[in-house]
Design a protein around this motif. Structure first.
Motif, mmCIF file in Angstrom:
data_model
loop_
_atom_site.group_PDB
_atom_site.id
_atom_site.type_symbol
_atom_site.label_atom_id
_atom_site.label_comp_id
_atom_site.label_asym_id
_atom_site.label_seq_id
_atom_site.Cartn_x
_atom_site.Cartn_y
_atom_site.Cartn_z
ATOM 1 N N ALA A 78 -27.770 -46.362 -17.538
ATOM 2 C CA ALA A 78 -26.519 -46.244 -16.772
ATOM 3 C C ALA A 78 -25.310 -46.527 -17.652
ATOM 4 N N VAL A 79 -25.398 -47.555 -18.494
ATOM 5 C CA VAL A 79 -24.284 -47.892 -19.381
ATOM 6 C C VAL A 79 -24.071 -46.795 -20.415
ATOM 7 N N GLN A 80 -25.159 -46.268 -20.960
ATOM 8 C CA GLN A 80 -25.035 -45.198 -21.948
ATOM 9 C C GLN A 80 -24.352 -43.974 -21.339
ATOM 10 N N ASN A 81 -24.723 -43.632 -20.112
ATOM 11 C CA ASN A 81 -24.087 -42.499 -19.438
ATOM 12 C C ASN A 81 -22.595 -42.747 -19.231
ATOM 13 N N LEU A 82 -22.227 -43.996 -18.912
ATOM 14 C CA LEU A 82 -20.816 -44.342 -18.770
ATOM 15 C C LEU A 82 -20.067 -44.135 -20.072
ATOM 16 N N LYS A 83 -20.665 -44.589 -21.170
ATOM 17 C CA LYS A 83 -20.026 -44.452 -22.480
ATOM 18 C C LYS A 83 -19.825 -42.977 -22.835
ATOM 19 N N ILE A 84 -20.828 -42.164 -22.567
ATOM 20 C CA ILE A 84 -20.733 -40.733 -22.879
ATOM 21 C C ILE A 84 -19.653 -40.082 -22.011
ATOM 22 N N ARG A 85 -19.600 -40.453 -20.726
ATOM 23 C CA ARG A 85 -18.559 -39.911 -19.840
ATOM 24 C C ARG A 85 -17.169 -40.311 -20.311
ATOM 25 N N PHE A 86 -17.033 -41.557 -20.759
ATOM 26 C CA PHE A 86 -15.742 -42.008 -21.252
ATOM 27 C C PHE A 86 -15.353 -41.228 -22.508
ATOM 28 N N GLY A 87 -16.334 -40.975 -23.385
ATOM 29 C CA GLY A 87 -16.068 -40.163 -24.574
ATOM 30 C C GLY A 87 -15.629 -38.758 -24.209
ATOM 31 N N ASP A 88 -16.263 -38.185 -23.183
ATOM 32 C CA ASP A 88 -15.874 -36.847 -22.719
ATOM 33 C C ASP A 88 -14.422 -36.841 -22.212
ATOM 34 N N ILE A 89 -14.045 -37.910 -21.505
ATOM 35 C CA ILE A 89 -12.675 -37.983 -20.983
ATOM 36 C C ILE A 89 -11.672 -38.088 -22.124
ATOM 37 N N THR A 90 -11.975 -38.918 -23.134
ATOM 38 C CA THR A 90 -11.051 -39.024 -24.277
ATOM 39 C C THR A 90 -10.940 -37.684 -24.998
ATOM 40 N N PHE A 91 -12.029 -36.927 -25.038
ATOM 41 C CA PHE A 91 -11.996 -35.596 -25.654
ATOM 42 C C PHE A 91 -11.078 -34.674 -24.855
ATOM 43 N N ARG A 92 -11.167 -34.741 -23.523
ATOM 44 C CA ARG A 92 -10.297 -33.918 -22.672
ATOM 45 C C ARG A 92 -8.829 -34.298 -22.861
ATOM 46 N N ILE A 93 -8.563 -35.599 -22.998
ATOM 47 C CA ILE A 93 -7.183 -36.050 -23.216
ATOM 48 C C ILE A 93 -6.645 -35.479 -24.518
ATOM 49 N N LEU A 94 -7.441 -35.562 -25.578
ATOM 50 C CA LEU A 94 -7.001 -35.049 -26.876
ATOM 51 C C LEU A 94 -6.766 -33.550 -26.812
ATOM 52 N N GLU A 95 -7.672 -32.831 -26.157
ATOM 53 C CA GLU A 95 -7.520 -31.382 -26.034
ATOM 54 C C GLU A 95 -6.264 -31.024 -25.247
ATOM 55 N N ASN A 96 -5.954 -31.806 -24.208
ATOM 56 C CA ASN A 96 -4.761 -31.515 -23.424
ATOM 57 C C ASN A 96 -3.493 -31.827 -24.213
ATOM 58 N N LEU A 97 -3.542 -32.880 -25.013
ATOM 59 C CA LEU A 97 -2.398 -33.176 -25.872
ATOM 60 C C LEU A 97 -2.143 -32.029 -26.853
ATOM 61 N N LYS A 98 -3.227 -31.425 -27.343
ATOM 62 C CA LYS A 98 -3.089 -30.322 -28.299
ATOM 63 C C LYS A 98 -2.428 -29.092 -27.660
ATOM 64 N N LYS A 99 -2.578 -28.954 -26.334
ATOM 65 C CA LYS A 99 -1.952 -27.819 -25.651
ATOM 66 C C LYS A 99 -0.430 -27.877 -25.757
ATOM 67 N N TYR A 100 0.110 -29.089 -25.859
ATOM 68 C CA TYR A 100 1.564 -29.231 -26.002
ATOM 69 C C TYR A 100 2.041 -28.656 -27.342
ATOM 70 N N GLU A 101 1.150 -28.666 -28.338
ATOM 71 C CA GLU A 101 1.513 -28.061 -29.625
ATOM 72 C C GLU A 101 1.813 -26.576 -29.442
ATOM 73 N N GLY A 102 0.956 -25.910 -28.656
ATOM 74 C CA GLY A 102 1.180 -24.492 -28.380
ATOM 75 C C GLY A 102 2.446 -24.266 -27.572
ATOM 76 N N LEU A 103 2.705 -25.170 -26.630
ATOM 77 C CA LEU A 103 3.920 -25.068 -25.823
ATOM 78 C C LEU A 103 5.168 -25.187 -26.702
ATOM 79 N N ILE A 104 5.163 -26.166 -27.581
ATOM 80 C CA ILE A 104 6.313 -26.377 -28.481
ATOM 81 C C ILE A 104 6.483 -25.196 -29.421
#
Length: 399
Positions: free
Chosen positions: A326-352
């Protein structure tokens, strides 16, 4: 063999007593959990080597006994040696069981310590604090009232709308929506139906200006172009920002699951008071104190494994295995969320990049680019999504 075992025990006692003090002076706060886990793994590896040595020693004795039994012609001597062989096999199994317990002690400690560290990781304050100026700049870009001369010009346009609304239904509708919206300088987005009505109204205003009002006509055309650029920029920005809603929802779900696991592991299984945990680990800034506290938690986890094995020798692994998963799955999910955050931040590069050449927005794009770099650098220095996910998949050792 006895000398080796005694030396190893002395090493464990010495390292446990000195580790918290040495770590607090050599590593930054954010790596306390990782460093503790490295130390625990080093100790476990040494214990494993010790156990391997003893198993090899027992195997050698069994091999010698097998050879002796094969060559013996005395029946009673064979029985005696067979009994001795059974004794060594039991000793061998005992050593294997010790290794299994050692692996579970480390793995469950890893689960508990990683769960503890998520309490700090799940609150990326550095990211939000550093990004606040970036997002406020985004809002300013999306509001034409912040551009030079726009607010003064808009007052003239607004007066025109009020004066002509009785004779023009479209202007009456625009005047209504502007009244409902209130102070446009506070950041009402110029998008959607409002933007469409606004463009039509500005067009009508420009057409109403006579030859004597060439300067105002010219200014109004420029303001219309600016309004169009800002409106389209805001539309594109909003497409990116809809993803933040999904990310925040995922973070909330993760936080709820993490709270559940904290209660299950820390309160129910380890008997740790969560208020004390928040005070001594989550909110503690002194690395030495945090390290000692997390070492204490680790020792409680190890002792619980030993206790459970003694109480329930047949099925002692199951509950700990389930919690580790259960803890390992939580860690992996949290990693996935941080990946989504980084990818969304990169979208602003295209906007700019898209609006860099717009004569009305290029200055603002330059400011946004600098602030976006700060946000990304802060985020990437705090989280490395790919490394985090990789570490989450490899957080346990296999027997």
């Amino acid at each position: 063999m006895k000398k080796l075992t005694i030396s190893f025990s002395l090493f464990l006692a010495f390292s446990g007593a000195t580790f918290a003090q040495s770590l607090s002076t050599t590593v930054p706060n954010e790596t306390v959990t990782d460093q503790v886990l490295k130390e625990l793994n080093r100790e476990r590896a040494l214990l494993s080597q010790n156990l391997d040595f003893r198993i090899k020693e027992i195997d050698s004795k069994i091999t010698n006994l097998d050879e002796s039994i094969k060559n013996s012609k005395n029946a009673s001597d064979k029985v005696e040696k067979l009994l001795e062989r059974v004794k060594f096999l039991e000793q061998r199994q005992t050593e294997i069981d010790k290794n299994t317990v050692s692996v579970y002690k480390y793995n469950y400690s890893s689960a508990v310590l990683n769960l503890a560290s998520m309490e700090r990781e799940i609150k990326p304050l550095n990211l939000f604090n550093s990004s606040r100026e970036f997002y406020s700049t985004l809002d300013r870009v999306s509001n034409p009232m912040h551009y030079e001369g726009y607010q003064e010009w808009f007052g003239k346009f607004q007066n025109f709308v009020k004066e002509e609304q009785d004779s023009n239904a479209s202007l009456a509708a625009l005047n209504h929506i502007m009244a409902v919206t209130g102070d446009l300088s506070q950041g009402t987005p110029f998008v959607g139906m409002f933007a469409g009505s606004l463009f039509d109204g500005i067009g009508t205003f420009i057409e109403s200006l006579n030859r004597r009002q060439k300067e105002l006509q010219k200014q109004s055309i420029e303001m219309l172009k600016l309004t169009t650029s800002v409106s389209q920029f805001t539309h594109d920005k909003d497409l990116i920002e809809t993803e933040w809603e999904a990310i925040n929802k995922s973070l909330d779900e993760l936080r709820n699951l993490q709270d559940k696991e904290m209660k299950e592991n820390f309160v129910k299984m380890l008997g740790v008071n969560l208020e004390e945990f928040d005070r001594k680990f989550t909110g503690e800034t002194d690395a030495k104190k945090r390290t000692q506290y997390i070492l204490d938690i680790s020792k409680i986890a190890e002792n619980k494994i030993v206790e459970e094995r003694e109480k329930n020798p047949e099925n002692w692994k199951q509950s700990y295995h389930d919690e580790m998963l259960a803890v390992q799955n939580l860690k992996i999910r949290f990693g996935d969320i941080t990946f989504r955050i980084l990818e969304n931040l990169k979208k602003y590069e295209g906007l700019i990049e898209k609006y860099k050449k717009d004569p009305y927005l290029k200055k603002e794009m330059g400011e946004l680019e600098v602030k976006l770099d700060i946000v990304k650098n802060t985020f990437e220095s705090t989280f490395n999504p790919q490394e985090y996910i990789k570490a989450s998949n490899e957080m346990y050792i296999v027997e």
